[in-house]
Design a protein around this motif. Structure first.
Motif, short mmCIF file in Angstrom:
data_model
loop_
_atom_site.label_atom_id
_atom_site.label_comp_id
_atom_site.label_asym_id
_atom_site.label_seq_id
_atom_site.Cartn_x
_atom_site.Cartn_y
_atom_site.Cartn_z
N TRP A 219 0.86 -1.19 0.00
CA TRP A 219 0.00 0.00 0.00
C TRP A 219 0.89 1.23 0.00
O TRP A 219 1.86 1.30 0.76
CB TRP A 219 -0.89 0.01 1.24
CG TRP A 219 -1.76 1.23 1.34
CD1 TRP A 219 -2.93 1.46 0.69
CD2 TRP A 219 -1.51 2.40 2.15
NE1 TRP A 219 -3.44 2.70 1.03
CE2 TRP A 219 -2.58 3.30 1.93
CE3 TRP A 219 -0.49 2.77 3.02
CZ2 TRP A 219 -2.66 4.54 2.55
CZ3 TRP A 219 -0.56 4.00 3.64
CH2 TRP A 219 -1.64 4.87 3.41
N SER A 294 -7.51 -8.86 1.04
CA SER A 294 -7.50 -8.44 -0.36
C SER A 294 -6.89 -7.05 -0.46
O SER A 294 -6.87 -6.29 0.51
CB SER A 294 -8.93 -8.41 -0.93
OG SER A 294 -9.68 -7.38 -0.30
N ALA A 295 -6.42 -6.72 -1.65
CA ALA A 295 -5.88 -5.38 -1.87
C ALA A 295 -6.96 -4.33 -1.62
O ALA A 295 -6.69 -3.25 -1.07
CB ALA A 295 -5.34 -5.28 -3.29
N ALA A 296 -8.20 -4.66 -2.00
CA ALA A 296 -9.30 -3.70 -1.81
C ALA A 296 -9.55 -3.45 -0.32
O ALA A 296 -9.81 -2.32 0.10
CB ALA A 296 -10.57 -4.23 -2.48
N GLU A 297 -9.47 -4.51 0.49
CA GLU A 297 -9.69 -4.35 1.94
C GLU A 297 -8.58 -3.50 2.54
O GLU A 297 -8.84 -2.61 3.37
CB GLU A 297 -9.73 -5.72 2.61
CG GLU A 297 -10.07 -5.65 4.09
CD GLU A 297 -10.17 -7.02 4.75
OE1 GLU A 297 -10.44 -7.08 5.95
OE2 GLU A 297 -9.96 -8.04 4.05
N ASP A 299 -6.74 -1.26 0.93
CA ASP A 299 -6.92 0.11 0.46
C ASP A 299 -8.03 0.81 1.24
O ASP A 299 -7.90 1.99 1.61
CB ASP A 299 -7.26 0.12 -1.03
CG ASP A 299 -6.06 -0.22 -1.90
OD1 ASP A 299 -4.93 -0.15 -1.38
OD2 ASP A 299 -6.26 -0.55 -3.09
N GLY A 300 -9.11 0.08 1.51
CA GLY A 300 -10.24 0.67 2.23
C GLY A 300 -9.86 1.06 3.65
O GLY A 300 -10.18 2.16 4.13
#
Length: 309
Positions: A219, A294-297, A299-300
């Motif tokens: 990140w 996950s990358a989305a988690e 990032d969030g």
């Protein structure tokens, strides 16, 4: 540039030297210096040995191996003066050593600044019985560990291995437990992705080392983070992480980087260098078992650390 230390502990005959041999023979471009008690046990392939002098064996792959004679801190100081300097130092303890004593020595401020303790790896013979785990020294070795590597897993059945894993986790819940057949331990758990050398090339997709068990997710941010919000975010992510390491600028201390480490369930923050021109304001590498994060988690959750404006 600080040189991270990997401390390898474990009971007599657990397989520590096999792990060190594997690390040296499969350095993959890393300049590793190994500090060992017994040269004779280091069974490096003959073609890897380039020469020996002053108690140091030089390997043709850029690694070196030296014997631990006398004071550990003097030995480390000598290694740090070498040219070229090692990128990592591996210390193999005696099988009868309590790692807490060595960890205490490595907390010396002069050593910590030059060679911080990165990871404590405890090697455990997979045939160890639950009764044997009552040994006070073995329990001390396990309680110091960030990573527990089970050696000789080919000598136990699945039920026996599962039973030992449960017993180890009961003693050291925060440690990552992995199999280490023939001394192979996932390097990503021992030598985390290098974020100290900023700027650094970004990862292209997750790395998938060690039989696809772990992955590395990065990140980055071009804006500084709020330290309070970051601590909250890491608290949310920590239960899913095996390791994490990063550098970031905070809104509280503009222009200077903070060094972040998470290992064995412990998070530490230390002052870093001034922010270099063109470097990301924040870059953190997360290591977790595949599918857990996950990358989305990431990032969030990490996005909440950036102040609006």
């Amino acid at each position: 540039m600080p040189v991270p230390i990997l401390l390898v502990t474990g009971f007599l005959g657990a397989g520590k030297t096999t792990v060190v041999n594997h690390l040296l023979a499969h350095a993959e471009g890393r300049r590793i210096a190994a500090v060992v008690n017994d040269f004779g046990a280091i069974n490096i392939d003959a073609e890897l040995i380039a020469g020996a002098s002053d108690g140091v064996v030089s390997l043709s792959n850029g690694c070196i191996c030296c014997s631990l004679e006398g004071d550990l801190l003097r030995t480390l100081a000598a290694l740090l003066r070498r040219d070229p300097r090692p990128e990592f130092i591996v210390i193999e303890t005696s099988g009868v050593a309590d790692p807490s004593d060595i960890v205490r020595n490595l907390m010396d401020p002069l050593i910590w600044r030059e060679a911080p303790l990165e990871t404590v790896l405890c090697v455990v013979d997979a045939t160890t019985t639950e009764e044997a785990l009552n040994d006070a020294l073995l329990r001390s070795q396990l309680r110091a560990a960030d990573v527990v590597a089970l050696s000789k897993v080919d000598l136990v059945d699945a039920a026996g291995r599962a039973q030992l894993c449960d017993a180890v986790r009961a003693l050291r819940p925060s440690a990552v437990v992995v199999d280490a057949l023939h001394g192979e331990v996932p390097a990503v758990l021992l030598f985390p992705a290098d974020v100290d050398r900023v700027p650094a090339p970004r990862e292209v997709g997750p790395r998938r080392p060690a039989a696809d068990r772990f992955e590395t997710l990065s990140w980055t941010s071009e804006r500084p983070v709020s330290l309070q919000r970051l601590q909250q975010a890491i608290g949310r992510l920590a239960p899913k992480l095996a390791r994490a390491k990063g550098l970031f600028e905070t809104v509280e201390q503009p222009g200077r980087l903070t060094v972040f480490q998470l290992a064995g369930g412990r998070a530490t923050l230390a002052p870093g260098e001034p922010l270099a021109a063109g470097a990301p304001r924040a870059r953190i590498v997360f290591i977790a078992e595949i599918g857990v994060l996950s990358a989305a988690e990431i990032d969030g959750i990490m996005g909440t650390c950036i102040e609006a404006g």
